[in-house]
Structures are given as structure tokens and as C-alpha cells.
Motif scaffolding. Structure first.
Motif, short mmCIF file in Angstrom:
data_model
loop_
_atom_site.label_atom_id
_atom_site.label_comp_id
_atom_site.label_asym_id
_atom_site.label_seq_id
_atom_site.Cartn_x
_atom_site.Cartn_y
_atom_site.Cartn_z
N PRO A 1 0.80 -1.22 0.00
CA PRO A 1 0.00 0.00 0.00
C PRO A 1 0.83 1.27 0.00
N SER A 2 1.89 1.29 0.81
CA SER A 2 2.65 2.54 0.85
C SER A 2 3.53 2.70 -0.38
N GLU A 3 3.91 1.59 -1.00
CA GLU A 3 4.61 1.73 -2.28
C GLU A 3 3.68 2.38 -3.29
N LEU A 4 2.43 1.97 -3.23
CA LEU A 4 1.47 2.50 -4.20
C LEU A 4 1.15 3.97 -3.92
N THR A 5 0.91 4.28 -2.66
CA THR A 5 0.60 5.69 -2.37
C THR A 5 1.80 6.59 -2.63
N ALA A 6 2.98 6.04 -2.41
CA ALA A 6 4.17 6.86 -2.69
C ALA A 6 4.24 7.20 -4.17
N ALA A 7 4.02 6.19 -5.00
CA ALA A 7 4.04 6.45 -6.44
C ALA A 7 2.93 7.42 -6.82
N GLY B 1 -5.25 14.71 -14.05
CA GLY B 1 -4.22 14.51 -15.07
C GLY B 1 -3.37 13.26 -14.86
N THR B 2 -3.56 12.59 -13.75
CA THR B 2 -2.76 11.40 -13.46
C THR B 2 -3.47 10.13 -13.92
N ARG B 3 -2.77 9.30 -14.67
CA ARG B 3 -3.37 8.04 -15.11
C ARG B 3 -2.96 6.90 -14.19
N LEU B 4 -3.88 6.03 -13.90
CA LEU B 4 -3.56 4.92 -13.02
C LEU B 4 -2.54 3.99 -13.66
N ASP B 5 -2.53 3.94 -14.98
CA ASP B 5 -1.46 3.20 -15.66
C ASP B 5 -0.10 3.67 -15.18
N ASP B 6 0.05 4.97 -15.13
CA ASP B 6 1.35 5.50 -14.75
C ASP B 6 1.66 5.23 -13.30
N VAL B 7 0.66 5.33 -12.47
CA VAL B 7 0.88 5.04 -11.05
C VAL B 7 1.35 3.60 -10.90
N GLY C 1 5.72 -0.32 -10.15
CA GLY C 1 6.24 -1.60 -10.60
C GLY C 1 5.25 -2.74 -10.47
N VAL C 2 3.97 -2.42 -10.50
CA VAL C 2 2.96 -3.47 -10.46
C VAL C 2 2.02 -3.30 -11.66
N SER C 3 1.10 -4.23 -11.79
CA SER C 3 0.15 -4.12 -12.88
C SER C 3 -1.01 -3.24 -12.44
N LYS C 4 -1.74 -2.79 -13.44
CA LYS C 4 -2.83 -1.88 -13.15
C LYS C 4 -3.88 -2.55 -12.28
N GLY C 5 -4.11 -3.81 -12.54
CA GLY C 5 -5.11 -4.52 -11.76
C GLY C 5 -4.78 -4.58 -10.28
N THR C 6 -3.50 -4.64 -9.97
CA THR C 6 -3.09 -4.76 -8.58
C THR C 6 -3.55 -3.57 -7.74
N LEU C 7 -3.58 -2.41 -8.37
CA LEU C 7 -4.06 -1.23 -7.66
C LEU C 7 -5.42 -1.50 -7.04
N TYR C 8 -6.24 -2.21 -7.77
CA TYR C 8 -7.61 -2.42 -7.31
C TYR C 8 -7.71 -3.49 -6.24
N TYR D 1 -5.95 -3.07 -3.64
CA TYR D 1 -5.70 -2.29 -2.43
C TYR D 1 -6.60 -1.07 -2.29
N PHE D 2 -7.06 -0.57 -3.42
CA PHE D 2 -7.90 0.63 -3.37
C PHE D 2 -9.11 0.46 -4.28
N ASP D 3 -10.23 0.92 -3.75
CA ASP D 3 -11.48 0.73 -4.49
C ASP D 3 -11.53 1.51 -5.79
N SER D 4 -10.91 2.66 -5.78
CA SER D 4 -11.06 3.54 -6.94
C SER D 4 -9.94 4.58 -6.93
N LYS D 5 -9.88 5.32 -7.97
CA LYS D 5 -8.88 6.38 -8.04
C LYS D 5 -9.07 7.34 -6.87
N GLU D 6 -10.30 7.64 -6.58
CA GLU D 6 -10.57 8.59 -5.51
C GLU D 6 -10.12 8.04 -4.15
N SER D 7 -10.34 6.77 -3.92
CA SER D 7 -9.94 6.24 -2.61
C SER D 7 -8.42 6.17 -2.52
N LEU D 8 -7.77 5.98 -3.64
CA LEU D 8 -6.31 6.05 -3.64
C LEU D 8 -5.86 7.45 -3.24
#
Lengths: 220, 220, 220, 220
Positions: free
Chosen positions: B26-32, B44-50, B55-62, B64-71
Motif C-alpha cells: 500500500p505505501s509503495e502505491l501511495t508513494a508512487a 491529469g494522473t493516469r492509473l497506468d502511470d501510477v 512496478g505493479v500491474s494496473k489490476g493490482t491497484l484495485y 488495495y484501493f477501491d477507486s482512483k478517488e480512494s487512492l
DNA sequence: CATGAATGAGGTTTCATTCAT
DNA sequence: GATGAATGAAACCTCATTCAT
């Protein structure tokens, strides 16, 4: 691709209703865009909404601006430069103490810019300059440099006259400006949430602290 | 939606490599995300880029986080509160002049927040609070109120002790904070274009002007 | 929807400048449209560009043509039929060898059509007939059928007279026409890229091969 | 940005269903696109329709191709070059009369290209080269030049051996190719409207006329 | 007659989100 | 748990068409 920012058609000949409308369109559009850009940011603003707020269709935007980005640039360009030029002129031939001059600049800034819709432009630059380096450069050259010059001249004059303490002028400029810009940001972004700022009181305190801080034993 | 604000896994028992990795995610993701939100703004930020930056896939974000907003909210929440709590503790039992205390607070703020990656969070709040009222409210209640209390106590103490002039404390707080926040904004947004700020010099001047301005005849 | 195929205003009475202009408009417009349709295709051509090339406003187009499609049809109709009628007349009462007649038809085709702007119409039909079945039908009935008749008569006459070998006339017609049409296409589309064709040499070779191929021991 | 035109996964190890699908996607998409580009032209083709024909969503197209234009280029590139390379190889070591060779080339062209879906690519180039100069250049260099070389060698060989008359080889090449290309165009565009062509008969007549035309007293 | 500003449906393209593997 | 191919809603942008002047 912006057209006639100011429709100065003060000729005696009658202009058609249609022509008058066309001349006015660009600033109607940039005005609508300014509001939304300030509120939602550049990427968060939809051109549909800009058009709707200006009371035109989406396609009409493209008669006046090539793209969302060029609309953004027009918003910036149209906004600030005229105001700054006016300020420069106004202060050029001031006679009086540096203390009064500085007070007058800060108060004047609030009256002419900070409290008007131009403040939105400042907010925009702050928020979006990262995504639009060219716009930031343009703004830097046309506005920031000149605004800082104004303050530099005033501070230097006061130091030379013995009114102000000898200080590091460049950082004094920044520290003087910072509360003004933050005031804009607070008014535009953060007022919503709880803590309200009263601009007049805030400015008076800023001026009071600043002049006290600059003078050896407080301002006259 | 899982959010592990601080991966405090200082237990003595050995955790598997994989488990440690999972805790840290989670903190690796929030840091990015923080980096990119600060740089490009929320919209302006794309989740692809995050995902790519973490260093993870886009699906992995989900996972840990429900949505872009919750991230986004997690980025904010994770960032500030721990730092502020530390600061409050540190200052609670300070003994010394108010002048020194104020100087220490401002310097400490720079050391603990302004110069660190936490500054990005501040920038974010300033830029995006308009679009996220709840986040703004949260931040206001948890951070702004407590930060202002710290300063209020310090200023009041100084006035009561006769070190500082009697002034309008509330607006003094704002005027004191403003240059700090602008410093962050300058460093994060505007340094690019031409005018570089030297934080240390800028802070020294701010402190100098402020203390001179607060004291009847300048600070001791 | 008005279409004046040929502005034949050779009357003796003096017409006003304006009237003459109005009569000429439709063919000025179709001429401009032809160029662009040939260059960009139907879908790829913008009416803005057509109007600009004809030197009128976009709205004016709609005074003469109901829609983009009707403009397209007018371009086709205006172009070919008159030219073909002239050719038929010219060849109706020809006296001489079939060899010479065939040679004359092919050369004449180049002079009257292939090398003129009418060639663009041919290109258009080839490219767009798929999207405009009615236009293709119209063109087939008015142009292709009659053009093939001309050749059929010539070939049959030559075979009957013993000048040409007995062959499958229908496919001979196609094989005779094909290099002419490809010549147009090459000139209009592919000349750009590298390989230049010299139409005269190309035609001479086509005629030479064809007549050699048709005659038992080569043409006289 | 095209991937693996030919999914040569003849290894023994089992590939996942998903992976196999991904490998096949690009050519499924270009196949669908080819059909529609040929039918409607580039500008007239909607990506919705391409996606629908390939049985995927519109967004999926963009996983494999950057833009409509890059899809177009992929359609062209994927189509022709392999076929031509095969033809060159096949003819390289031919032993026999030039007459037979020429006959074989023309028949083979029909079998390998003219009668297959590759013919659509040829139609495309002819229709759209004006709008895509780079594609035209690419096609010219990779296909036209090599195809003409094949014919040039054959004709020259026949002339040197005394089988064919001495003629202007370059224009002979063009006149030989033209009916082939027109055959494609007729099949793809004009068959709709009335006049049907029978390719076999048409080709036989073309070959008959051509060989008769090339030889002093007809082919052996 | 002629204009050209205005429209809005429809195109290409992006990207947050889902889900079979 | 992790992936990344697939989705489709929604964004930006274009352009045939209309209509007040």
C-alpha cells in the motif's frame, strides 16, 4: 488563434448586432473558461461545461480557439498583462515615503487583482504551471519579473533612504509576495472548508508585521 | 479497501519475504501516486502511470484501493497525521522564550515537512481541495486546526509574556503560515520557470521579518 | 437543387456581369469540388475547402446543391456525358481501316478525356462507386455501355473485315480499356511516388502491342 | 506498433487460451479493417465498425494500434510483402521459354494475389496513396519496384533470346501490369454495377493479346 | 444573392474499471 | 495474490448543415 480581446469599436459607424457579438465572444468564452479552470483544474474541466456556461454550443468554442490548450493560454494571456501594466504606470511617478508606497502597492494589489476575477488566473498558474511549461515561462517573463521589479525598487529605495533596515532584498520580495498569493489560494480553494479568512484583516496584519519588520523601530 | 498507513512490522518473529512485500504494497502505491498527483494533478494522473511507477500491474491497484478517488484519499491520510502528531509531542513540554519557540517551530516545520516528500501532500490539498470537499474537511479537522493551535498557543504565550506586541492573533497565524505554504508551492510548481528560491535564505528572512514585526523593538 | 451542366450563354443579348457570374457559379463549384474529391476522396473532402477553392462562402454551396452528396453527383454528371457524345458523333461516319480507327479512338480518348480534367471524374468513379451505387449505375448506363459499344463496333468490324483475328470480343474490350483507366489512376494517384509514367510512350506501346496482338501478322 | 503478424506457436508446450487469442488479435483486426477500408475508403471507415466486425470493443483496437492511421499502415504492411517474396523465390530458378514464364507469372499473380484477399490491399493503395505519401513510398519501394523487376527480367530475357520483339521494356511493363490492376479494381468496385467480368476469360485474353503482341509472328 | 457564425451529431481517442486466467 | 486484456463511458474535436443578417 485569439481574436480581438478588447472590442474597441468606438467608431461612430453602426456595427451590426452580429459583429458586436462576434467581437465579444472570445472574452465571454475565456471568462467562462477561467471560472471552470480555477474551480476544477485544467484536466478536470470539460469543454462541454465551458460552452454551456458561456451559453454556446461545444462547436462554437472551436471557431475561436484551436484546442483546449489554446483556450487555456488565452485565458492566461488575456487576464494579467493589462492589469500589471496599469499598476506599473500608476506607481511610476509616486512621490512619498517608501513605507506609504509599499502599503499602497499591497492595498492596490488587493483592489486591482486579488479581489477581482483576475485572482483566478493567479490560482491557475500556480496549479497548472507544471503541466504547461511554456505558459509558466510566458507568465514568468511578463508578470513575475515585472511584479518583482516593482517591489525591488520600492524596497531598495526605502533602504537607501534609511527608512528600512538593510536586508536581503530578493528574499524579502518573496516573503512579501507569499501572503498575497496564499490569500488568493485560500479564497479560491480552501475557504470552503471551515476556516474563513477575512481578507482585509489579513492584509492589514500582513502590512503591519511587514513594515514593523522592515523598520528598525517600527514604521512611522 | 485496505489501507495500512504505516507498515510497522517491527515484531520479532520472522515474516516471509512475500508477506513483507504484501504489507509494504500500500505505501509503495501511495508513494508512487503522491509523486504523480503532485506533478500532474488528480485528473491529469493516469492509473497506468501510477502502477508502472510502483512496478505493479494496473489490476493490482484495485486489490488495495477501491477507486482512483480512494487512492487519493489514502495518499492524503497516510501522509500528514503521523508527522503532525510527532511535532505536537515534541513541542508540548518546551521551556524557553516564545521567540525561540516560534523560530524552532518554523525551522522544524521545514525540516520535518516542508523539505520532505510530505510537502507534496500539502501541495495536493491546495490544488485539489475544491474537487474533494470531504478530503478538505478531513484535512482541515486533522491538520489545519491542530497546526493553527500550535501557533496560537505560541503567539498568545509570547503576547502574555510581553515578548510580542498585542496583535490580532488569528490573522497573525495565517500570515505566519502563508510563506511556508507558498515555499512548498514554489518548490513544487514554479521552480521550473526561471526564478529559483533558496529555501534556507527565504526562511531566515521570513523569520527575521516576522520576529522583528512581532516585537516592539525587534527580537532579543 | 439546380445544376447547370454547361453554361451555354452564347445568346446575343447582353447579360449583366452579375447574371453571368450566377450562371457560371455551379460549374465553378463543381470544378473546385472535382479537384478535391479526386485528391482526397469523397469522405476526406471538406466543404469548407471546396468553398474556399471556389472563392465563395460555405453557405453559398447550399444555394446550388442540397448536400455534399448532390454536389458529388453533379460533379459526375457534368463531367462525362457531353464529352462522350462528342466522341460518338465524331466516330459515327468514319471511313477507313479498323486498325486506324482503333488507333484513332485510343489517341482521341487521351486527347479528349485522359489528359484533361475529365480524367478526374473517371478516377472518382473508380474510387467511390462502392459508396454510391446509384452514381455507379448512372455512370454505367450513360458512359460505360456507350463507350464499350464504340469499341465493340470497331473490333467486330475489324474481325469481319479480316483485319483482326477472331477473338472473344467482350474481354478484348475490357483488356483494351484497362490500360487507359490505369493510366489515369497512375497520373492521379501514384505519380507522386517515384515511378513516373510518360503517357505518350505508354499509349504508343499499348497501341503497338494491342494491334500486333489483334492482327495475325502484325498491323499493316 | 504491430505484433507478431503470424502466430507461429508450433511448439509442443501448451500456450494459454488467452495468450493464443492475444497473438491472433492483430491479424483479426487488420483483416476486419482491410475489408472495410477497401469497401468504404480510409476516411469513410469508422473504427466502431472495424471493432464490431472483429468482434471486439472499440477500445481494444487501441491496445494494438496507436491510431487509425497506424492501423491502416499495418493493414498494408502485413498484406503484401510476404506474398511477393514467395513469388520471387518461386520464379528465381525457372528454366523454360520466356513465353511460358510470362504466362506463368500472370497466372500465378492471379492465383496468389489477384483472386485473394490481398487484392484488397492493392485496391487500397490505389485509392488512398494520395492521402498517405509515406505509405505509398513504402509500397513503392517494397512492392512495385520488385514486381517490376520481375517483369523486366522476363521481358529482357525474351528479347535477348529473340522470342520477343525489341520493344520499349519500361512501358511494356506498365502496359502488362495495367490490366491486372484494373481487374482487381473492377472486381472490388465496379462489379456491382451491371457489367460483370469473368476473370479467367479476361486474363486469357490479356495473355493471348500480350504474347501475340510481343512476338513477331505470334507465340509458339 | 451571399455570407459566415452557430450548431450538434458523430467521429477518434483516452482511461478508470472489471474479470478470466 | 497478481496479472493484463478487454471494456465502454466520456472526453476532445470535426464538419455537414442551417439561418439570421
Amino acid at each position: 488563434m485569439v481574436v480581438a480581446p478588447l472590442p474597441v469599436s468606438s467608431s461612430a459607424e453602426p456595427v451590426s448586432q452580429r459583429r458586436r457579438r462576434k467581437d465579444a465572444r472570445p472574452s465571454e468564452l475565456t471568462a467562462a473558461a477561467l471560472d471552470l479552470f480555477v474551480e476544477k483544474g485544467f484536466a478536470g474541466t470539460r469543454l462541454d461545461d465551458v460552452a454551456a456556461r458561456a451559453g454556446v454550443s461545444k462547436g462554437t468554442l472551436y471557431l475561436y480557439f484551436d484546442s483546449k490548450e489554446s483556450l487555456f493560454k488565452a485565458v492566461i494571456e488575456e487576464g494579467i498583462v493589462p492589469a500589471l501594466a496599469a499598476a506599473e504606470q500608476q506607481l511610476a511617478d509616486y512621490r512619498g515615503s517608501s513605507t506609504d508606497l509599499l502599503r499602497m502597492i499591497l492595498k492596490g494589489w488587493w483592489a486591482q487583482i486579488g479581489s477581482t476575477r483576475l485572482a483566478g488566473v493567479v490560482k491557475l498558474i500556480i496549479s497548472e504551471s507544471h503541466n504547461f511549461p511554456e505558459v509558466a515561462k510566458y507568465y514568468h517573463d511578463r508578470v513575475i519579473v515585472r511584479g518583482r521589479s516593482l517591489l525591488r525598487a520600492t524596497l531598495t529605495r526605502g533602504i537607501d533612504a534609511g527608512e528600512f533596515r538593510a536586508m536581503d532584498v530578493e528574499s524579502c520580495i518573496d516573503v512579501t509576495i507569499a501572503p498575497l498569493l496564499m490569500l488568493i489560494i485560500w479564497c479560491h480553494s480552501l475557504c470552503i472548508c471551515g476556516h474563513d479568512i477575512e481578507p482585509e484583516r489579513y492584509l492589514d496584519t500582513h502590512i503591519d508585521l511587514l513594515l514593523h519588520g522592515l523598520c528598525e523601530r517600527g514604521p512611522a
